[in-house]
Scaffold this active site. Structure first.
Site, PDB file in Angstrom:
ATOM      1  N   THR A  66       0.809  -1.224   0.000  1.00  0.00           N
ATOM      2  CA  THR A  66       0.000   0.000   0.000  1.00  0.00           C
ATOM      3  C   THR A  66       0.838   1.268   0.000  1.00  0.00           C
ATOM      4  OG1 THR A  66      -1.691  -1.190   1.211  1.00  0.00           O
ATOM      5  CG2 THR A  66      -1.795   1.197   1.331  1.00  0.00           C
ATOM      6  N   ASP A 121       1.895  -7.231  -4.234  1.00  0.00           N
ATOM      7  CA  ASP A 121       1.083  -7.209  -3.016  1.00  0.00           C
ATOM      8  C   ASP A 121       1.700  -8.292  -2.147  1.00  0.00           C
ATOM      9  OD1 ASP A 121      -0.971  -8.151  -1.126  1.00  0.00           O
ATOM     10  OD2 ASP A 121      -2.283  -6.764  -2.189  1.00  0.00           O
ATOM     11  N   THR A 151       2.017  -4.790   4.386  1.00  0.00           N
ATOM     12  CA  THR A 151       1.964  -5.172   5.799  1.00  0.00           C
ATOM     13  C   THR A 151       1.528  -6.624   6.002  1.00  0.00           C
ATOM     14  OG1 THR A 151      -0.279  -4.290   5.941  1.00  0.00           O
ATOM     15  CG2 THR A 151       1.516  -2.845   6.654  1.00  0.00           C
ATOM     16  N   ASP A 152       0.791  -7.176   5.020  1.00  0.00           N
ATOM     17  CA  ASP A 152       0.182  -8.496   5.253  1.00  0.00           C
ATOM     18  C   ASP A 152       1.189  -9.575   5.646  1.00  0.00           C
ATOM     19  OD1 ASP A 152      -2.269  -7.439   4.754  1.00  0.00           O
ATOM     20  OD2 ASP A 152      -2.440  -8.204   2.702  1.00  0.00           O
ATOM     21  N   THR A 183       4.140  -9.601  14.870  1.00  0.00           N
ATOM     22  CA  THR A 183       2.992 -10.202  14.216  1.00  0.00           C
ATOM     23  C   THR A 183       2.069  -9.076  13.789  1.00  0.00           C
ATOM     24  OG1 THR A 183       1.360 -11.964  14.472  1.00  0.00           O
ATOM     25  CG2 THR A 183       1.641 -10.547  16.367  1.00  0.00           C
ATOM     26  N   THR A 186       2.356 -21.710  20.541  1.00  0.00           N
ATOM     27  CA  THR A 186       1.052 -21.400  21.137  1.00  0.00           C
ATOM     28  C   THR A 186       0.171 -20.536  20.225  1.00  0.00           C
ATOM     29  OG1 THR A 186      -0.109 -20.359  22.985  1.00  0.00           O
ATOM     30  CG2 THR A 186       2.031 -19.437  22.446  1.00  0.00           C
ATOM     31  N   GLN A 187      -1.143 -20.758  20.318  1.00  0.00           N
ATOM     32  CA  GLN A 187      -2.106 -19.918  19.592  1.00  0.00           C
ATOM     33  C   GLN A 187      -2.241 -18.546  20.251  1.00  0.00           C
ATOM     34  OE1 GLN A 187      -5.902 -21.936  19.251  1.00  0.00           O
ATOM     35  NE2 GLN A 187      -4.959 -23.759  18.379  1.00  0.00           N
TER      36      GLN A 187
HETATM   37  N1  ASP Z   1      -2.236  -6.231   0.795  1.00  0.00           N
HETATM   38  C1  ASP Z   1      -1.246  -5.222   1.060  1.00  0.00           C
HETATM   39  C2  ASP Z   1       0.104  -5.905   1.116  1.00  0.00           C
HETATM   40  O1  ASP Z   1       0.401  -6.542   2.091  1.00  0.00           O
HETATM   41  C3  ASP Z   1      -1.547  -4.507   2.321  1.00  0.00           C
HETATM   42  C4  ASP Z   1      -0.522  -3.504   2.729  1.00  0.00           C
HETATM   43  O2  ASP Z   1       0.321  -3.056   1.971  1.00  0.00           O
HETATM   44  O3  ASP Z   1      -0.554  -3.082   3.861  1.00  0.00           O
HETATM   45  O4  ASP Z   1       0.859  -5.821   0.186  1.00  0.00           O
END
Ligand code: ASP
Length: 345
Positions: A17, A61, A93-94, A169, A280-281
């Site tokens: 993003t 992405d 971020t994913d 995480t 652990t979860q």
């Molecule tokens: N789907 C995007 C990615 O991880 C979300 C992001 O950039 O935050 O590439």
């Protein structure tokens, strides 16, 4: 802190993003030309650094990411290592927590900052969190004292906090504070000043040449147990031919059902040389299989403790160790030890 001018930072844009901008004609978000970063974030010029950008092509992405990207990243860092004081990696971020964990294992003898960052809103939008994240990440990547980098680790900088990468995480899909490091303190916090938590940062004691590891074995599985999990599901996952190791996400302090059929499946898998790592979860805390009978039974079956590792770090650590093709006993020994500060022991 020392004078920061004359520092050179390589900004690697992988995608995500942060690098998006609204096309004024179509109103659609699209990646912008990263060579124009200084025009998009003119504030960066005020550092007086040499900022060089390198953009992936095509950009991705991060949900489409695979280990090839990690290999490319460590190769770029190795090639450019002597030319730069630090590296900033712009990333979606994913899967950022996986990538930061991966690089922490793949870059051996790292003694320069490698700072991942990204944003929840594109850099071209009015309320973007991307500008602050990028500007602070660049400042942190350049920060030195007595000629030594202040954060010679693979880190994630996000929403005012600097984390050890392999401890993070993504826990929030909406808020600007997308990341947490539940089992390890922040390495720095940015307020009016950036305050470094020196005691939590790893500083190498000897200078060794950067060595990159590029063999990863992806033949692993992650199995999250749940009340009601049935025999055939468990059996199928534990017995996939190619799968050499299973990250078993258990309850609480590393507990699982003690039904005979459940434990038999685990025992049989271990007997077939499957490596089972207990993680652990829970978001925070550690596996301790000696705490409850429901954990002790797993230990007796030959399950290995992942201690307080995140699932993200466990996944890439397993790929990294399997990539070495060691004897199974050595693999089991190493997986339970800290390689890059990813577990507390
Ligand atoms: N789907 C995007 C990615 O991880 C979300 C992001 O950039 O935050 O590439």
């Amino acid at each position: 802190m020392e004078e920061l001018r004359n520092k050179s930072i390589l900004i690697i844009y992988t995608g995500g993003t942060i690098g998006m901008k609204k096309n004024p004609e179509t109103g659609v978000l699209a990646p912008f030309d990263f060579n124009q970063i200084m025009n998009e974030v003119p504030e960066l010029k005020r550092f007086g650094f040499d900022l060089i950008t390198y953009s992936f092509s095509p950009i991705i992405d991060s949900s489409n990411l695979n280990p090839e990207v990690w290999i490319k990243l460590v190769q770029i860092i190795k090639e450019k290592y002597d030319d730069f004081n630090g590296f900033v990696i712009l990333h979606g971020t994913d899967t950022m927590a996986y990538s930061a964990s991966a690089l922490s294992f793949m870059l051996e003898n790292l003694d320069k900052p490698v700072i991942f960052t990204g944003s929840q809103l594109p850099i071209g939008t009015l309320r973007t969190d991307g500008k602050e994240n990028l500007i602070s990440a660049v400042e942190i990547a350049a920060a030195e004292q007595n000629g030594q980098p202040l954060t010679p680790e693979v880190c994630i900088y996000f929403e005012n906090k600097l984390f050890r990468g392999n401890r993070t995480t993504k826990y929030n899909a909406e808020h600007f504070n997308a990341f947490e490091s539940p089992n390890y303190p922040y390495l720095a916090q940015a307020g009016i000043n950036i305050k470094y938590n020196y005691g939590a940062i790893h500083y190498p004691t000897t200078k060794k040449e950067l060595h990159i590891h590029t063999q990863l074995n992806t033949n692993i599985a992650v199995l999250k147990i749940f009340p009601g999990i049935n025999k055939s599901t468990l059996h199928t996952i534990l017995n996939i031919d190619d799968v050499k190791a299973i990250i078993l996400e258990t309850f609480g302090a590393g507990n699982a059902p003690t039904d005979k059929w459940f434990l038999d499946e685990i025992k049989n898998a271990v007997a077939k040389d499957k490596i089972i790592l207990n993680v652990t979860q829970c978001l925070a805390g550690s596996v301790d299989m000696s705490k409850y009978e429901t954990g002790l039974e797993l230990l007796k079956c030959g399950v290995i403790s992942g201690y307080d590792i995140t699932t993200e770090a466990a996944v890439v650590k397993m790929m990294y160790i399997l990539g070495k093709n060691l004897a199974i006993e050595d693999t089991k020994l190493i997986i339970g030890q800290s390689i890059s500060g990813e577990i507390t022991q």
